[in-house]
Design a protein around this motif. Sequence first.
Motif, PDB file in Angstrom:
ATOM      1  N   LEU A 101       0.744  -1.117   0.004  1.00  0.00           N
ATOM      2  CA  LEU A 101       0.087  -0.181   0.118  1.00  0.00           C
ATOM      3  C   LEU A 101       0.796   1.234  -0.118  1.00  0.00           C
ATOM      4  O   LEU A 101       1.932   1.237   0.833  1.00  0.00           O
ATOM      5  N   VAL A 102       0.393   2.153  -0.802  1.00  0.00           N
ATOM      6  CA  VAL A 102       1.074   3.668  -0.922  1.00  0.00           C
ATOM      7  C   VAL A 102       0.150   4.581  -0.252  1.00  0.00           C
ATOM      8  O   VAL A 102      -1.214   4.565  -0.796  1.00  0.00           O
ATOM      9  N   VAL A 103       0.398   5.237   0.755  1.00  0.00           N
ATOM     10  CA  VAL A 103      -0.469   6.212   1.447  1.00  0.00           C
ATOM     11  C   VAL A 103       0.239   7.860   1.079  1.00  0.00           C
ATOM     12  O   VAL A 103       1.335   8.001   1.780  1.00  0.00           O
ATOM     13  N   ILE A 104      -0.783   8.408   0.717  1.00  0.00           N
ATOM     14  CA  ILE A 104      -0.340   9.665   0.348  1.00  0.00           C
ATOM     15  C   ILE A 104      -1.032  10.739   1.381  1.00  0.00           C
ATOM     16  O   ILE A 104      -2.215  10.782   1.411  1.00  0.00           O
ATOM     17  N   GLY A 105      -0.262  11.382   2.215  1.00  0.00           N
ATOM     18  CA  GLY A 105      -0.873  12.299   3.166  1.00  0.00           C
ATOM     19  C   GLY A 105       0.082  12.693   4.201  1.00  0.00           C
ATOM     20  O   GLY A 105       1.171  12.657   3.891  1.00  0.00           O
ATOM     21  N   GLY A 106      -0.243  13.360   5.336  1.00  0.00           N
ATOM     22  CA  GLY A 106       0.559  13.675   6.404  1.00  0.00           C
ATOM     23  C   GLY A 106       0.867  12.899   7.477  1.00  0.00           C
ATOM     24  O   GLY A 106       0.739  11.324   7.219  1.00  0.00           O
ATOM     25  N   ASP A 107       1.457  13.440   8.442  1.00  0.00           N
ATOM     26  CA  ASP A 107       1.988  12.190   9.484  1.00  0.00           C
ATOM     27  C   ASP A 107       0.822  11.583  10.288  1.00  0.00           C
ATOM     28  O   ASP A 107       0.672  10.369  10.570  1.00  0.00           O
ATOM     29  N   GLY A 108      -0.281  12.108  10.446  1.00  0.00           N
ATOM     30  CA  GLY A 108      -1.650  11.355  10.894  1.00  0.00           C
ATOM     31  C   GLY A 108      -1.773  10.072   9.827  1.00  0.00           C
ATOM     32  O   GLY A 108      -2.173   9.002  10.528  1.00  0.00           O
ATOM     33  N   SER A 109      -1.654  10.404   8.674  1.00  0.00           N
ATOM     34  CA  SER A 109      -1.996   9.220   7.721  1.00  0.00           C
ATOM     35  C   SER A 109      -1.051   8.354   7.753  1.00  0.00           C
ATOM     36  O   SER A 109      -1.304   7.207   7.506  1.00  0.00           O
TER      37      SER A 109
END
Length: 323
Positions: A101-109
């Motif tokens: 999985l590739v997650v695009i977002g900030g530190d919470g993500s």
Amino acid sequence: MNHKVQSIGVLTSGGDAPGMNAAIRAVVRKGIYHGLKVYGIERGYEGLINGIFREMSLGTVADIVHRGGTMLMTARSQEMMTSDGQRKAADQLRKQGIDALVVIGGDGSFRGAQTLSSQGIPIIGIPATIDNDIPGTDFTIGFDTALNTVIESVSKIRDTATSHERTFIVEVMGRESGSIALHAGLACGAESIIVPEISVDLKEVSSKLLRGHQRGKNHSIIIVAEGAGSAWKIAEDLRLETGFDTRVTILGHIQRGGNPSALDVVIASEMGAKAVELLRSGQSDQMTARVSQEVIGLPMEVAYGPRKPFNYDLYELANQLSI
């Protein structure tokens, strides 16, 4: 990772940022180039938990590189903060046959991503937030575009400030980080920049305004990060101190929208491609980072380390140039 990656999922999570679409496009096309199946997961972790997947093709990501927002949409998921939600998310990936999985977002993500990593799902995070506050990377996706949006807006505000001989307090995003305010303030030639990282004496700000007025300056721009205090109170305090006509403009979510800048598209494309390369090479639990104009992989824990240092030298330069 103990097996070869054959399929990848990609999602966007948290606040949207210009350039997310470019990152999605890079993950999809880089993956297909190497013979992988790529699945888009809609509405972030909420969509992951509920199994909202679609297989992506080259045509799926055509003509999105220049668009703001995220074609996969984004949402904040309370359920993903629970162990039951995290288990459901991992089960959905396995059920769909998605290897990584590739997650695009900030530190919470990224924190959500690490809960999946702990369940054996290979994970790569791509930092995307207009605040540019994730440690380890010089730039996050969206920061440059948001900065240019502020600069363009302030340019228009300055026209009316000049015409009406007013002082404008412009509030920009940044609850805990003053990066947007600092860079925009310097680029706009703001008289003062107020950020959460530095305590500012409004009497000093007032004195600077009065000195400018004495040498014939009939308008002023002050940039305030939202986390540094109420723009309305600052405006009223300055009015009482100086007697000047003050106005407040809160730019708000306009900073998140719009077509991404060329720099954001380039960074997003590099990071999306790097995420696929890291997964293909057997890496996991890492984030992409742009360091000295090169995109590399770093341990995801870097994102939770010491806060990205505030650029005090740049702040001091802005003060010196606005005397």
